[in-house]
Write a protein that holds these residues in place. Sequence first.
Motif, mmCIF file in Angstrom:
data_model
loop_
_atom_site.group_PDB
_atom_site.id
_atom_site.type_symbol
_atom_site.label_atom_id
_atom_site.label_comp_id
_atom_site.label_asym_id
_atom_site.label_seq_id
_atom_site.Cartn_x
_atom_site.Cartn_y
_atom_site.Cartn_z
ATOM 1 N N SER A 170 0.847 -1.248 -0.120
ATOM 2 C CA SER A 170 0.131 -0.140 0.077
ATOM 3 C C SER A 170 0.646 1.293 -0.025
ATOM 4 C CB SER A 170 -0.899 -0.008 1.337
ATOM 5 O OG SER A 170 -1.765 -0.978 1.249
ATOM 6 N N ASP A 191 -3.245 4.684 2.883
ATOM 7 C CA ASP A 191 -4.060 3.837 3.572
ATOM 8 C C ASP A 191 -5.587 4.377 2.919
ATOM 9 O OD1 ASP A 191 -4.446 6.575 4.470
ATOM 10 O OD2 ASP A 191 -5.098 5.994 6.612
ATOM 11 N N GLU A 241 -4.974 11.153 4.097
ATOM 12 C CA GLU A 241 -4.314 10.247 3.869
ATOM 13 C C GLU A 241 -2.909 9.847 4.719
ATOM 14 O OE1 GLU A 241 -6.373 11.708 0.407
ATOM 15 O OE2 GLU A 241 -4.775 12.505 1.673
ATOM 16 N N ARG A 242 -2.778 8.811 5.116
ATOM 17 C CA ARG A 242 -1.493 8.185 5.628
ATOM 18 C C ARG A 242 -0.779 7.621 4.453
ATOM 19 N NH1 ARG A 242 -0.228 8.744 10.728
ATOM 20 N NH2 ARG A 242 -2.119 9.155 12.390
ATOM 21 N N ARG A 258 2.095 -0.803 7.196
ATOM 22 C CA ARG A 258 1.279 -0.097 6.650
ATOM 23 C C ARG A 258 1.589 1.354 6.482
ATOM 24 N NH1 ARG A 258 -4.541 -1.205 9.649
ATOM 25 N NH2 ARG A 258 -5.141 -0.022 7.870
#
Length: 386
Positions: A205, A208, A283-284, A324
């Motif tokens: 990813s 996230d 967003e992260r 993540r």
Amino acid sequence: MQSLFPKLDQDDFGPHFGLLSRQKIELMATRRMIQAADALDERQLQPASLDLRLGARAYRVRASFLPGRERTVMEQLRAFARDEDAISLEQGAVLERGCVYVIPLIEHLRLPDSIAAFANPKSSTGRLDIFTRLITDNSEVFDRVARAYEGPLYAEVSPRSFSVRVRKGSKLNQIRFRRLNSQQLERTGFAVDDRDLRERHKAASLVDGELNLRQGLVVRVALSAAIQPDGAIGYRAQKHADIIDVDRAGGYRLDDYWDRIFARPDGRLILDPGEFYILASQERLHIPSDLAAEMVPIDPAMGEFRVHYAGFFDPGFGASPDNRPGARAVLEVRSHEVPFVLEDGQIIGRLVYEKMAEAPHALYGEGEGSNYQGQGLKLSKHFVMD
């Protein structure tokens, strides 16, 4: 005109092209492609960039300028600055808010024909609202160093919100180097395309939540939910705060320099013209080890505000123990001529990725100086977050 320097052997750079990693920047210094009156400091070296140091003297100028193709920066300075406008930085000096300074840097370059460079403010510089641009001799653009450039480097520095104390050796901007093959010498775009980003996201990813792409990763502003434990969703710079020493980390109270902004029921924030805000993305993010990224405007037509002008993300930014995406993008925002309404979730920029020539041996967050790994809403390293 024939170069005074010998032809440089580039065999040690290997077969790969793209942004150069720390280890190759060190090689450039060994080969004297990067030179300095004072030896490079280990702390200047980042995973994919080199921090540049202010020299011993600053020149206060009436206005920003570019030298143009036929002139050097010093030739222009002689026209724009008087002798009494020169300021010694040996013992430190204050750069006043609202003024413009040109400062010769300690580093200078002699690049081969296959390497170009580009610069931007360091993260801490942007979060202090210090407008900083790189200038080179015989140039018509800021923050770009042409292939085969041989000569000095200068920083244009203009504090916008706070007066700041700097000294010889202070670091306000950083430079990145791009190695080009023979087919790339005239290229202007090096972004990883959206199809490649989509495939990468499936494997590991990049962000996230949902992946939104538009010639890069779409970034949205977070305005409705508290990001900090104190309930703040942002900070606004105070107008008449004290001087900040750029080399003094953790030395200042947040409330002496910033007003906290809290979420409104309607999830909106009205940007006042001329005010400076620190906000954060919804967003992260995570930047893979073989990529670097830069925040750019989503569309020049959305021109009512400026966002994130210290927008470079090193490989490894946002890495977390659970693999993540682990860090938000902090957004430096200034409105232009009129008040402008931001809404929670509004698109505010895009993250453009570029390939590294090779992954750095040490990623962002793995060594000293990684002040913003895992960040949420965060001011510069100078402030104690109460």
